[in-house]
Design a protein around this motif. Structure first.
Motif, PDB file in Angstrom:
ATOM      1  N   THR A 141       0.827  -1.188   0.000  1.00 36.70           N
ATOM      2  CA  THR A 141       0.000   0.000   0.000  1.00 36.70           C
ATOM      3  C   THR A 141       0.870   1.250   0.000  1.00 36.70           C
ATOM      4  OG1 THR A 141      -0.215  -0.341   2.378  1.00 36.70           O
ATOM      5  CG2 THR A 141      -2.051  -1.035   1.005  1.00 36.70           C
ATOM      6  N   ALA A 142       1.945   1.172  -0.765  1.00 32.99           N
ATOM      7  CA  ALA A 142       2.744   2.321  -1.183  1.00 32.99           C
ATOM      8  C   ALA A 142       3.316   3.165  -0.061  1.00 32.99           C
ATOM      9  CB  ALA A 142       1.932   3.183  -2.127  1.00 32.99           C
ATOM     10  N   PRO A 184       5.883 -11.151   6.796  1.00 41.08           N
ATOM     11  CA  PRO A 184       4.725 -10.390   7.297  1.00 41.08           C
ATOM     12  C   PRO A 184       5.082  -9.049   7.945  1.00 41.08           C
ATOM     13  CG  PRO A 184       4.433 -12.711   7.788  1.00 41.08           C
ATOM     14  CD  PRO A 184       5.808 -12.575   7.211  1.00 41.08           C
ATOM     15  N   SER A 185       6.149  -9.000   8.722  1.00 41.48           N
ATOM     16  CA  SER A 185       6.515  -7.765   9.410  1.00 41.48           C
ATOM     17  C   SER A 185       7.071  -6.702   8.475  1.00 41.48           C
ATOM     18  CB  SER A 185       7.552  -8.057  10.512  1.00 41.48           C
ATOM     19  OG  SER A 185       8.748  -8.582   9.938  1.00 41.48           O
ATOM     20  N   GLN A 186       7.353  -7.083   7.227  1.00 43.88           N
ATOM     21  CA  GLN A 186       7.963  -6.148   6.274  1.00 43.88           C
ATOM     22  C   GLN A 186       7.018  -5.785   5.132  1.00 43.88           C
ATOM     23  OE1 GLN A 186      10.744  -4.521   6.362  1.00 43.88           O
ATOM     24  NE2 GLN A 186      11.868  -5.491   8.035  1.00 43.88           N
ATOM     25  N   ARG A 187       5.754  -6.117   5.270  1.00 42.17           N
ATOM     26  CA  ARG A 187       4.807  -5.801   4.203  1.00 42.17           C
ATOM     27  C   ARG A 187       4.404  -4.328   4.246  1.00 42.17           C
ATOM     28  NH1 ARG A 187       1.349 -11.475   4.839  1.00 42.17           N
ATOM     29  NH2 ARG A 187       3.081 -12.803   4.101  1.00 42.17           N
ATOM     30  N   GLY A 188       3.975  -3.843   3.094  1.00 39.35           N
ATOM     31  CA  GLY A 188       3.567  -2.450   3.014  1.00 39.35           C
ATOM     32  C   GLY A 188       4.683  -1.495   2.668  1.00 39.35           C
ATOM     33  N   HIS A 189       5.850  -2.025   2.277  1.00 39.72           N
ATOM     34  CA  HIS A 189       6.997  -1.176   1.936  1.00 39.72           C
ATOM     35  C   HIS A 189       7.392  -1.293   0.464  1.00 39.72           C
ATOM     36  CE1 HIS A 189       7.836  -0.071   6.104  1.00 39.72           C
ATOM     37  NE2 HIS A 189       7.629  -1.336   6.429  1.00 39.72           N
ATOM     38  N   GLY A 190       6.564  -1.921  -0.345  1.00 41.20           N
ATOM     39  CA  GLY A 190       6.882  -2.042  -1.769  1.00 41.20           C
ATOM     40  C   GLY A 190       7.744  -3.229  -2.126  1.00 41.20           C
ATOM     41  N   HIS A 191       8.006  -4.134  -1.166  1.00 44.27           N
ATOM     42  CA  HIS A 191       8.864  -5.282  -1.461  1.00 44.27           C
ATOM     43  C   HIS A 191       8.203  -6.250  -2.450  1.00 44.27           C
ATOM     44  CE1 HIS A 191      11.350  -3.696   1.612  1.00 44.27           C
ATOM     45  NE2 HIS A 191      10.643  -4.138   2.647  1.00 44.27           N
ATOM     46  N   GLY A 192       6.919  -6.461  -2.302  1.00 42.07           N
ATOM     47  CA  GLY A 192       6.216  -7.327  -3.252  1.00 42.07           C
ATOM     48  C   GLY A 192       6.257  -6.774  -4.658  1.00 42.07           C
ATOM     49  N   ARG A 193       6.093  -5.468  -4.767  1.00 42.14           N
ATOM     50  CA  ARG A 193       6.169  -4.832  -6.090  1.00 42.14           C
ATOM     51  C   ARG A 193       7.574  -4.982  -6.673  1.00 42.14           C
ATOM     52  NH1 ARG A 193       4.018   1.262  -6.752  1.00 42.14           N
ATOM     53  NH2 ARG A 193       2.417   0.267  -5.466  1.00 42.14           N
ATOM     54  N   ALA A 194       8.594  -4.855  -5.806  1.00 42.68           N
ATOM     55  CA  ALA A 194       9.973  -4.998  -6.282  1.00 42.68           C
ATOM     56  C   ALA A 194      10.237  -6.416  -6.768  1.00 42.68           C
ATOM     57  CB  ALA A 194      10.945  -4.633  -5.170  1.00 42.68           C
ATOM     58  N   LEU A 195       9.756  -7.413  -6.042  1.00 43.89           N
ATOM     59  CA  LEU A 195       9.914  -8.799  -6.486  1.00 43.89           C
ATOM     60  C   LEU A 195       9.137  -9.044  -7.776  1.00 43.89           C
ATOM     61  CD1 LEU A 195       9.724 -10.932  -3.212  1.00 43.89           C
ATOM     62  CD2 LEU A 195      11.611 -10.899  -4.852  1.00 43.89           C
ATOM     63  N   ALA A 224      -4.706  -8.597  -0.741  1.00 45.34           N
ATOM     64  CA  ALA A 224      -3.429  -7.915  -0.987  1.00 45.34           C
ATOM     65  C   ALA A 224      -2.743  -8.460  -2.231  1.00 45.34           C
ATOM     66  CB  ALA A 224      -2.513  -8.065   0.226  1.00 45.34           C
ATOM     67  N   ALA A 225      -2.866  -9.778  -2.464  1.00 41.59           N
ATOM     68  CA  ALA A 225      -2.271 -10.371  -3.660  1.00 41.59           C
ATOM     69  C   ALA A 225      -3.003  -9.906  -4.911  1.00 41.59           C
ATOM     70  CB  ALA A 225      -2.305 -11.893  -3.556  1.00 41.59           C
ATOM     71  N   ARG A 226      -4.316  -9.793  -4.820  1.00 38.76           N
ATOM     72  CA  ARG A 226      -5.078  -9.293  -5.976  1.00 38.76           C
ATOM     73  C   ARG A 226      -4.675  -7.859  -6.299  1.00 38.76           C
ATOM     74  NH1 ARG A 226      -9.418 -12.110  -3.368  1.00 38.76           N
ATOM     75  NH2 ARG A 226     -10.296 -10.146  -2.592  1.00 38.76           N
ATOM     76  N   HIS A 227      -4.456  -7.060  -5.246  1.00 36.66           N
ATOM     77  CA  HIS A 227      -4.032  -5.678  -5.451  1.00 36.66           C
ATOM     78  C   HIS A 227      -2.661  -5.628  -6.108  1.00 36.66           C
ATOM     79  CE1 HIS A 227      -3.265  -1.439  -4.787  1.00 36.66           C
ATOM     80  NE2 HIS A 227      -2.162  -1.745  -4.131  1.00 36.66           N
ATOM     81  N   LEU A 228      -1.729  -6.459  -5.650  1.00 32.80           N
ATOM     82  CA  LEU A 228      -0.396  -6.477  -6.244  1.00 32.80           C
ATOM     83  C   LEU A 228      -0.469  -6.886  -7.709  1.00 32.80           C
ATOM     84  CD1 LEU A 228       2.668  -6.266  -6.064  1.00 32.80           C
ATOM     85  CD2 LEU A 228       2.723  -8.599  -5.177  1.00 32.80           C
ATOM     86  N   ALA A 229      -1.315  -7.868  -8.040  1.00 29.63           N
ATOM     87  CA  ALA A 229      -1.468  -8.274  -9.438  1.00 29.63           C
ATOM     88  C   ALA A 229      -1.911  -7.096 -10.296  1.00 29.63           C
ATOM     89  CB  ALA A 229      -2.468  -9.423  -9.535  1.00 29.63           C
ATOM     90  N   GLN A 230      -2.842  -6.294  -9.789  1.00 27.36           N
ATOM     91  CA  GLN A 230      -3.304  -5.120 -10.539  1.00 27.36           C
ATOM     92  C   GLN A 230      -2.177  -4.113 -10.715  1.00 27.36           C
ATOM     93  OE1 GLN A 230      -6.594  -3.878  -8.102  1.00 27.36           O
ATOM     94  NE2 GLN A 230      -8.079  -5.159  -9.195  1.00 27.36           N
ATOM     95  N   VAL A 231      -1.407  -3.886  -9.642  1.00 27.36           N
ATOM     96  CA  VAL A 231      -0.289  -2.941  -9.711  1.00 27.36           C
ATOM     97  C   VAL A 231       0.726  -3.373 -10.766  1.00 27.36           C
ATOM     98  CG1 VAL A 231       1.718  -2.076  -8.426  1.00 27.36           C
ATOM     99  CG2 VAL A 231      -0.544  -2.123  -7.341  1.00 27.36           C
ATOM    100  N   LEU A 232       0.952  -4.693 -10.880  1.00 21.49           N
ATOM    101  CA  LEU A 232       1.919  -5.222 -11.841  1.00 21.49           C
ATOM    102  C   LEU A 232       1.341  -5.351 -13.251  1.00 21.49           C
ATOM    103  CD1 LEU A 232       3.518  -8.026  -9.619  1.00 21.49           C
ATOM    104  CD2 LEU A 232       4.542  -5.818 -10.221  1.00 21.49           C
TER     105      LEU A 232
END
Length: 309
Positions: free
Chosen positions: A6-7, A96-107, A129-137
């Motif tokens: 969430t950016a 889990p403790s590192q979510r919300g920092h753009g790491h998923g988008r970077a991967l 959250a995974a559905r949101h990341l798919a849209q972002v990508l």
């Protein structure tokens, strides 16, 4: 695919390393990350096949992407490019403790770059959250895989009726490997994940603590393998699984698949497991209908997204 992007601002010390094989220490670090994420999410972010690929050295077409902050492993992705037709397939997870920092988008961006923007990504459990990341990508929904379950307590199934001339016995490791691999490849020629299993893949599974040849049923006619039902027991979760049921082309349509499924369910019930589960593609209407008639209902859904390139 498990992330929550969430950016928030991305850390400047983040790096992504791509490897063809993992050292034992890195393998254990990734497995620990996966276990931590599974405990938080209630769902594994990387499939059984993906977890098996972590060990045993390099595997053709498989790459491991490790995202770190300094020396801390905070994300992992696996890319598998062995299908001659379909785009490479991937799975990814962020601590889990590192979510919300753009790491998923970077991967995800690293996976798109490594695959030449031809990419399929699993989102196990279909979390928002995974559905949101798919849209972002820029990925779109491509496939739905249902997990179905039914109770085994008080199981009442009719006596299995085998086609004429068919007998059933259990798998003999070493003696039945080649015949099973051949029938599995033929039965799942349309299904790249299952149909492409090799001797190494079979050996990986036979080396797992859950493997039990007494729950691996082979159907034969005139000494030739025509079908099978491989069951699996998840001891910690108290679940029995219809792991894979296959019938050789040319032997379908005679009720063999249903009879083998019934034999396996009776075996799992006999082990005292209270619940059975299985996975089936949502668009395989015939199989879904068979399982529904056997008392299975949808428990959750895994989603696969793909790029448009």
């Amino acid at each position: 695919m498990t992330s929550d992007d969430t950016a928030r601002p991305a850390p400047t010390s983040r790096s992504v390393e791509t490897l063809s094989a993992l050292s034992p220490d890195r393998t254990e670090a990734v497995l620990a990350l996966l276990a931590e994420a599974a405990a938080a999410d209630g769902q594994q972010a990387v499939s059984e096949q993906g977890r098996l690929r972590l060990r045993g050295g390099e595997r053709p077409g498989v790459a491991h992407l490790l995202l770190t902050l300094g020396t801390e492993l905070v994300g992992y992705a696996q890319l598998e490019d062995t299908d001659p037709v379909e785009a490479p397939a991937a799975e990814l997870v962020v601590r889990p403790s590192q979510r919300g920092h753009g790491h998923g988008r970077a991967l995800g961006a690293a996976l798109l770059a490594a695959s030449g923007k031809r990419l399929r990504v699993w989102a196990h459990g279909g979390h928002p959250a995974a559905r949101h990341l798919a849209q972002v990508l820029g990925l779109t929904l491509f496939r739905e895989l249902r997990q179905m379950r039914r109770p085994l307590a008080g199981l009442e199934l009719p006596e299995p009726v085998l086609p004429e001339g068919v007998t059933v016995r259990t798998f003999v490791p070493g003696a039945d490997d080649a015949a099973w691999l051949a029938v599995n490849a033929a039965a799942f020629a349309h299904h790249p994940e299952q149909g492409s299993l090799t001797q190494r893949d079979l050996a990986d599974r036979m080396g797992e603590p859950w493997f039990d040849p007494e729950g691996f049923f082979l159907a034969e006619r005139d000494g030739a393998l025509v079908g099978f039902h491989w069951t699996k027991a998840h001891a910690a979760e108290r679940l029995g699984e219809v792991y894979v049921v296959g019938v050789r082309p040319g032997s379908q349509g005679g009720g063999l698949g249903k009879a083998l499924t019934t034999i396996g369910l009776r075996h799992l019930a006999g082990r005292g497991l209270p619940t059975a589960m299985l996975y089936v593609d949502a668009d395989n209407k015939a199989a879904v209908s068979v399982y529904e008639r056997l008392g299975f209902t949808t428990y959750e859904t895994d989603l696969m997204y793909r790029s448009e390139s």
